[in-house]
Enzyme design. Structure first.
Site, mmCIF file in Angstrom:
data_model
loop_
_atom_site.group_PDB
_atom_site.id
_atom_site.type_symbol
_atom_site.label_atom_id
_atom_site.label_comp_id
_atom_site.label_asym_id
_atom_site.label_seq_id
_atom_site.Cartn_x
_atom_site.Cartn_y
_atom_site.Cartn_z
ATOM 1 N N LYS A 101 15.148 84.116 2.335
ATOM 2 C CA LYS A 101 13.983 84.992 2.200
ATOM 3 C C LYS A 101 13.895 85.831 3.472
ATOM 4 O O LYS A 101 13.614 85.319 4.557
ATOM 5 C CB LYS A 101 12.695 84.176 2.018
ATOM 6 C CG LYS A 101 11.454 85.058 2.093
ATOM 7 C CD LYS A 101 10.153 84.281 1.982
ATOM 8 C CE LYS A 101 9.004 85.116 2.510
ATOM 9 N NZ LYS A 101 7.707 84.426 2.428
ATOM 10 N N GLY A 162 -1.286 84.910 4.155
ATOM 11 C CA GLY A 162 -2.303 83.946 4.586
ATOM 12 C C GLY A 162 -3.739 84.420 4.427
ATOM 13 O O GLY A 162 -4.665 83.717 4.820
ATOM 14 N N ALA A 188 2.816 86.445 -0.997
ATOM 15 C CA ALA A 188 1.724 86.616 -0.021
ATOM 16 C C ALA A 188 0.455 87.159 -0.651
ATOM 17 O O ALA A 188 0.491 88.057 -1.484
ATOM 18 C CB ALA A 188 2.118 87.516 1.135
ATOM 19 N N GLY A 189 -0.650 86.573 -0.245
ATOM 20 C CA GLY A 189 -1.968 87.074 -0.616
ATOM 21 C C GLY A 189 -2.684 86.251 -1.663
ATOM 22 O O GLY A 189 -3.900 86.355 -1.791
ATOM 23 N N ASN A 210 1.827 79.799 -0.314
ATOM 24 C CA ASN A 210 1.831 78.650 0.593
ATOM 25 C C ASN A 210 0.406 78.262 0.982
ATOM 26 O O ASN A 210 -0.096 77.217 0.593
ATOM 27 C CB ASN A 210 2.665 78.987 1.841
ATOM 28 C CG ASN A 210 2.834 77.819 2.797
ATOM 29 O OD1 ASN A 210 2.149 76.806 2.707
ATOM 30 N ND2 ASN A 210 3.742 77.921 3.724
#
Lengths: 259, 62
Positions: A101, A162, A188-189, A210
């Site tokens: 990644k 995050g 993300a987000g 995550n």
């Protein structure tokens, strides 16, 4: 329902890709990831703590590469050179594993991708035989460039890493999807299950998240919620939603109404 | 230099270094002067004074 997707020649059943950062401990990491059903799991590459790690547990003992597709990231890299170096270390660490990644960051406040360096790093890595899943902004032109270079998946942000702000520009994600010939994965987000469902309803091939799980009050339960949201969003996309209308449309027939 | 800090090491090979750090046999990768040294060469690769080493492993990340 048999609805698999393929990245770099390998087929996966789960469309949830999950990170291993920010958990309380490795036991919690393992429990959440098992619950999520994810098959692709991201890790970061960092210096070992010299003199402190004899007998220290190792993440890959909890998330074994024999069981999961490990996706090493280049988080923390702000230049193409550092990102390429990080990928080479990851390939050595994971015995020749070529799936990475790529994320080259622009600044610490936003962790927004630096596209100039991302393009440069992607080109170098692809030439060197890496299979690059690339974190990028939600610009459809950049996404196309990355696809044409040979990236195996393009991963636009929904919002800042995050942040948990969700998919802030679904229109751009849709524009990217309209032209894409490689898997598009929102990376993300995502903050909560409905965000993941929205990404899938747009037609994304998967979602990488995550913090939404790791920083939930109950990460294992949120992992379960994400699994279901992604399955529900995918089925909803395949089912094809009804058209939106400005006014009411009765669900019950008008004929035979008592007067 | 080892992971950004000065480090004094009396042995010869990367294997010796990993043994002295008690991390031999773990999942890690070693870079010497910005070049990867494959695991297969750890037993024979002799380190020199002023070499710059990075030893990395996988940790949690997104």
């Amino acid at each position: 329902m048999n609805d698999q997707f393929t990245i770099a020649g390998k087929t996966y059943s789960s469309r949830l890709l999950i990170g291993t950062g920010k958990y309380k401990d490795f036991d919690e990491t393992r429990a959440a990831i098992e619950m999520s059903g994810a098959e692709i799991v991201t890790v970061a590459i960092r210096r070992t703590n010299i003199g402190q790690n004899a007998g220290e547990p190792n993440l890959l003992d909890y998330i074994p590469p024999e069981k999961y597709t490990i996706l090493p990231n280049t988080a923390g890299c702000y230049t193409a050179e550092d990102a390429v170096r990080c990928c080479k270390l990851a390939r050595e660490l994971l015995d020749g594993h070529e799936l990475v990644k790529l994320e080259v960051l622009g600044d610490q406040k936003t962790l927004y991708p630096n596209i100039v360096h991302t393009l440069k790093a992607a080109e170098t890595l692809i030439k060197d035989g890496f299979k690059v899943m690339v974190y990028t902004n939600d610009d459809p032109i950049v996404a196309k460039e990355l696809e044409q270079m040979g990236c195996v998946a393009v991963m636009p942000l929904g919002s800042l890493i995050g942040s948990g702000l969700g998919i802030l520009n679904p229109h751009n994600i849709r524009l990217i999807l309209e032209e894409a010939k490689v898997p598009i994965i929102v990376d993300a987000g995502v903050g909560t299950a409905s965000d993941a469902a929205i990404a899938m309803e747009l037609g994304c091939e998967g979602v990488l998240l995550n913090t939404a799980v790791a920083h939930a009050a109950n990460p294992v339960l949120m992992a379960s919620a994400m699994k279901k949201a992604i399955e529900a969003g995918r089925e909803s996309f395949l089912a094809g939603r009804m058209a939106k209308k400005a006014y009411a449309s009765a669900s019950s027939p008008l004929e035979g109404v008592i007067r | 230099m080892l992971n950004g800090e000065p480090y004094d090491f009396q042995g010869d090979t990367i294997r010796d270094l990993l043994l002295s750090l008690e991390i031999h046999g773990r999942r890690l990768a070693v870079e010497v002067n910005q070049e990867i040294v494959p695991k297969s060469e750890h037993d024979t690769f002799s380190l020199s004074e002023n070499d710059v080493l990075e030893i990395v492993h996988a940790i949690g990340g997104g």
